[in-house]
Motif scaffolding. Structure first.
Motif, PDB file in Angstrom:
ATOM      1  N   ARG A  11     -21.294  13.255  20.292  1.00  0.00           N
ATOM      2  CA  ARG A  11     -21.242  14.641  20.817  1.00  0.00           C
ATOM      3  C   ARG A  11     -19.595  15.185  20.352  1.00  0.00           C
ATOM      4  O   ARG A  11     -19.264  16.032  19.972  1.00  0.00           O
ATOM      5  CB  ARG A  11     -21.456  14.939  22.309  1.00  0.00           C
ATOM      6  CG  ARG A  11     -22.603  15.077  22.710  1.00  0.00           C
ATOM      7  CD  ARG A  11     -22.792  15.511  24.136  1.00  0.00           C
ATOM      8  NE  ARG A  11     -24.130  15.335  24.606  1.00  0.00           N
ATOM      9  CZ  ARG A  11     -25.048  16.456  24.283  1.00  0.00           C
ATOM     10  NH1 ARG A  11     -24.813  17.516  23.654  1.00  0.00           N
ATOM     11  NH2 ARG A  11     -26.346  16.268  24.727  1.00  0.00           N
ATOM     12  N   TYR A  15     -17.886  17.698  17.767  1.00  0.00           N
ATOM     13  CA  TYR A  15     -17.035  18.825  18.206  1.00  0.00           C
ATOM     14  C   TYR A  15     -15.855  18.701  17.363  1.00  0.00           C
ATOM     15  O   TYR A  15     -15.367  19.648  16.836  1.00  0.00           O
ATOM     16  CB  TYR A  15     -16.502  18.689  19.791  1.00  0.00           C
ATOM     17  CG  TYR A  15     -17.641  18.931  20.636  1.00  0.00           C
ATOM     18  CD1 TYR A  15     -18.412  20.209  20.611  1.00  0.00           C
ATOM     19  CD2 TYR A  15     -17.774  18.191  21.698  1.00  0.00           C
ATOM     20  CE1 TYR A  15     -19.206  20.597  21.506  1.00  0.00           C
ATOM     21  CE2 TYR A  15     -18.786  18.650  22.772  1.00  0.00           C
ATOM     22  CZ  TYR A  15     -19.552  19.850  22.662  1.00  0.00           C
ATOM     23  OH  TYR A  15     -20.418  20.086  23.523  1.00  0.00           O
ATOM     24  N   GLN A  18     -15.875  20.088  13.586  1.00  0.00           N
ATOM     25  CA  GLN A  18     -15.969  21.692  13.687  1.00  0.00           C
ATOM     26  C   GLN A  18     -14.550  22.195  13.743  1.00  0.00           C
ATOM     27  O   GLN A  18     -14.041  23.190  13.100  1.00  0.00           O
ATOM     28  CB  GLN A  18     -16.509  22.365  14.682  1.00  0.00           C
ATOM     29  CG  GLN A  18     -18.247  22.083  14.805  1.00  0.00           C
ATOM     30  CD  GLN A  18     -18.866  22.278  15.968  1.00  0.00           C
ATOM     31  OE1 GLN A  18     -18.350  22.622  17.128  1.00  0.00           O
ATOM     32  NE2 GLN A  18     -20.352  22.252  15.877  1.00  0.00           N
ATOM     33  N   HIS A  21      -9.620  19.349  18.545  1.00  0.00           N
ATOM     34  CA  HIS A  21      -9.790  19.660  19.948  1.00  0.00           C
ATOM     35  C   HIS A  21      -8.719  18.475  20.715  1.00  0.00           C
ATOM     36  O   HIS A  21      -8.644  17.374  20.168  1.00  0.00           O
ATOM     37  CB  HIS A  21     -11.101  18.958  20.507  1.00  0.00           C
ATOM     38  CG  HIS A  21     -12.184  20.022  20.169  1.00  0.00           C
ATOM     39  ND1 HIS A  21     -12.719  20.204  18.852  1.00  0.00           N
ATOM     40  CD2 HIS A  21     -12.785  20.752  21.006  1.00  0.00           C
ATOM     41  CE1 HIS A  21     -13.704  21.199  19.176  1.00  0.00           C
ATOM     42  NE2 HIS A  21     -13.818  21.699  20.127  1.00  0.00           N
ATOM     43  N   LEU A  26     -11.932  17.995  24.963  1.00  0.00           N
ATOM     44  CA  LEU A  26     -12.906  17.465  24.924  1.00  0.00           C
ATOM     45  C   LEU A  26     -13.564  16.584  26.323  1.00  0.00           C
ATOM     46  O   LEU A  26     -14.747  16.807  26.450  1.00  0.00           O
ATOM     47  CB  LEU A  26     -12.729  16.077  23.841  1.00  0.00           C
ATOM     48  CG  LEU A  26     -12.743  16.229  22.457  1.00  0.00           C
ATOM     49  CD1 LEU A  26     -12.207  15.189  21.766  1.00  0.00           C
ATOM     50  CD2 LEU A  26     -14.089  16.726  21.894  1.00  0.00           C
ATOM     51  N   LYS A  29     -15.572  19.913  27.784  1.00  0.00           N
ATOM     52  CA  LYS A  29     -16.683  19.817  26.894  1.00  0.00           C
ATOM     53  C   LYS A  29     -17.805  18.722  27.144  1.00  0.00           C
ATOM     54  O   LYS A  29     -19.108  18.882  27.265  1.00  0.00           O
ATOM     55  CB  LYS A  29     -16.654  20.284  25.659  1.00  0.00           C
ATOM     56  CG  LYS A  29     -16.124  21.419  25.086  1.00  0.00           C
ATOM     57  CD  LYS A  29     -15.650  21.547  23.846  1.00  0.00           C
ATOM     58  CE  LYS A  29     -15.391  22.807  23.215  1.00  0.00           C
ATOM     59  NZ  LYS A  29     -15.406  23.269  21.922  1.00  0.00           N
TER      60      LYS A  29
END
Length: 152
Positions: A11, A15, A18, A21, A26, A29
């Motif tokens: 995961r 992220y 894209q 972060h 993170l 999320k």
């Protein structure tokens, strides 16, 4: 046998593929996806060790994406909300400070293009620029019609 469920690392990498972060982003999320026996801090530490999470890259990414539309205070507030340390935020502020008037002028030109004729229109323009995070001195220069080259 399917792979319906992503691991925390999977995961996190999704992220990170894209956009950049920060560790705090993170953490926020991924927290809802932590199951018993998983160690979120260890996953994030491993990603930091491999330089997948890098605060300087996060700051540069935010500056690149947001500075053309926002003033210094809004961009810096966004960096702080991502959990970046104060040294990184100060370095970003140094990069932004010389271009704030030019950025405000460009945004004002695209939105309005001319100095306001009435006090109500002037206030509207002031509120617009202030809501974008531009400082009062920059807003007043722009609304006086002072182009950025005239600064120096």
């Amino acid at each position: 046998m399917g792979f319906d469920k992503l691991s925390l690392t999977g995961r996190a990498l999704k992220y990170l593929s894209q956009r950049e972060h920060s560790r705090l982003e993170l953490e926020r999320k991924l927290a809802p996806h932590v199951e018993e026996g998983e160690d979120l801090a260890a996953v994030l530490d491993a990603l930091e060790t491999k330089n997948y999470i890098n605060p300087e890259r996060v700051a540069q990414s935010v500056l690149y994406r947001r500075s053309s539309k926002l003033g210094n205070s809004r961009v810096l507030q966004e960096l702080r909300s991502k959990g970046l340390d104060e040294d990184t935020v100060r370095a970003a502020a140094e990069q932004l400070k010389d271009t704030e008037h030019a950025r405000a002028w460009d945004i004002w030109q695209r939105k309005f293009g001319e100095v306001a004729a009435t006090p109500q229109a002037r206030m509207k323009q002031m509120r617009f620029l202030a809501s974008r995070g531009f400082g009062g001195d920059v807003v007043s220069k722009v609304l006086r019609g002072q182009a950025p080259e005239e600064d120096r």
